[in-house]
Design a protein around this motif. Sequence first.
Motif, PDB file in Angstrom:
ATOM      1  N   GLU A  80      86.507  -7.542  50.244  1.00 47.76           N
ATOM      2  CA  GLU A  80      87.298  -6.565  49.502  1.00 47.76           C
ATOM      3  C   GLU A  80      88.524  -6.236  50.335  1.00 47.76           C
ATOM      4  OE1 GLU A  80      86.641  -2.047  47.999  1.00 47.76           O
ATOM      5  OE2 GLU A  80      84.952  -3.421  47.791  1.00 47.76           O
ATOM      6  N   SER A  81      89.699  -6.287  49.691  1.00 48.56           N
ATOM      7  CA  SER A  81      90.916  -5.982  50.441  1.00 48.56           C
ATOM      8  C   SER A  81      91.665  -4.840  49.777  1.00 48.56           C
ATOM      9  CB  SER A  81      91.803  -7.212  50.554  1.00 48.56           C
ATOM     10  OG  SER A  81      92.452  -7.470  49.340  1.00 48.56           O
ATOM     11  N   ASN A  82      92.309  -4.057  50.615  1.00 47.27           N
ATOM     12  CA  ASN A  82      93.140  -2.955  50.164  1.00 47.27           C
ATOM     13  C   ASN A  82      94.403  -3.005  51.007  1.00 47.27           C
ATOM     14  OD1 ASN A  82      94.280  -0.642  49.234  1.00 47.27           O
ATOM     15  ND2 ASN A  82      92.684   0.737  49.974  1.00 47.27           N
ATOM     16  N   GLY A  83      95.392  -3.743  50.517  1.00 52.38           N
ATOM     17  CA  GLY A  83      96.601  -3.949  51.312  1.00 52.38           C
ATOM     18  C   GLY A  83      96.302  -4.829  52.503  1.00 52.38           C
ATOM     19  N   VAL A  90      84.354  -6.652  54.768  1.00 52.98           N
ATOM     20  CA  VAL A  90      83.414  -7.734  54.483  1.00 52.98           C
ATOM     21  C   VAL A  90      82.012  -7.151  54.481  1.00 52.98           C
ATOM     22  CG1 VAL A  90      82.505  -9.951  55.254  1.00 52.98           C
ATOM     23  CG2 VAL A  90      84.921  -9.418  55.588  1.00 52.98           C
ATOM     24  N   SER A  91      81.270  -7.455  53.425  1.00 58.91           N
ATOM     25  CA  SER A  91      79.889  -6.985  53.357  1.00 58.91           C
ATOM     26  C   SER A  91      79.018  -8.079  52.779  1.00 58.91           C
ATOM     27  CB  SER A  91      79.786  -5.710  52.511  1.00 58.91           C
ATOM     28  OG  SER A  91      80.227  -5.967  51.188  1.00 58.91           O
ATOM     29  N   LYS A  92      77.761  -7.974  53.048  1.00 62.86           N
ATOM     30  CA  LYS A  92      76.783  -8.929  52.530  1.00 62.86           C
ATOM     31  C   LYS A  92      76.208  -8.352  51.236  1.00 62.86           C
ATOM     32  CE  LYS A  92      72.630 -11.403  53.858  1.00 62.86           C
ATOM     33  NZ  LYS A  92      71.641 -11.597  54.893  1.00 62.86           N
ATOM     34  N   PRO A  93      76.306  -9.114  50.113  1.00 61.93           N
ATOM     35  CA  PRO A  93      75.759  -8.599  48.861  1.00 61.93           C
ATOM     36  C   PRO A  93      74.247  -8.441  48.954  1.00 61.93           C
ATOM     37  CG  PRO A  93      76.976 -10.640  48.488  1.00 61.93           C
ATOM     38  CD  PRO A  93      76.905 -10.413  49.953  1.00 61.93           C
TER      39      PRO A  93
END
Length: 175
Positions: A5-8, A13-16
């Motif tokens: 997930e990026s915000n600018g 980074v996460s593990k689903p």
Amino acid sequence: MLHLESNGSNFQVSKPNFTPKSNLPTIDISHMNACNGLLCLIGSDKYYNFYVCNLILGEFITIQPPYKDRQRGSFWGLGYSTMMDPYKVLQSYYPIAESNNRYVTAEIYIIATGSWRSIGNAPIDIVALPLNAFLNDALHWFSCTPNGTEFIYTFGFNSERFGSPPSARSFSRRS
């Protein structure tokens, strides 16, 4: 598998977290193969159904083989036809279990229509390992005869024909 997930200029980074559903088949699995993330499972008994599973969604369909005085052959598998789009299950069988006539026949189950269709005679499959691979629109499996001859068979899901991969000699080196 990771979730990005990026915000600018910040990234996270996460593990689903996948929670498997409890409604997947719980048979004594003796064989399986995979195609495009789907698993095809079958049990050790010749009368077991095929199960095509999506483990991410926890869903599966049950495909009952049309056995009528048949003995399951030793090759089968799930594949995909890029020309016609549907997923298909291939299976081999001996037409009459009690007969001395031991020719091998094959048929295709088209998942989209829910129907089996005969595709005629198949290669002799004296001993086939319970492993196969789907690659380049074809199912590949290894077989050997009682005299020790080894052979790789293929089944093209676009053409619905049996064959063998090209030998190493048929490839030319490029300079």
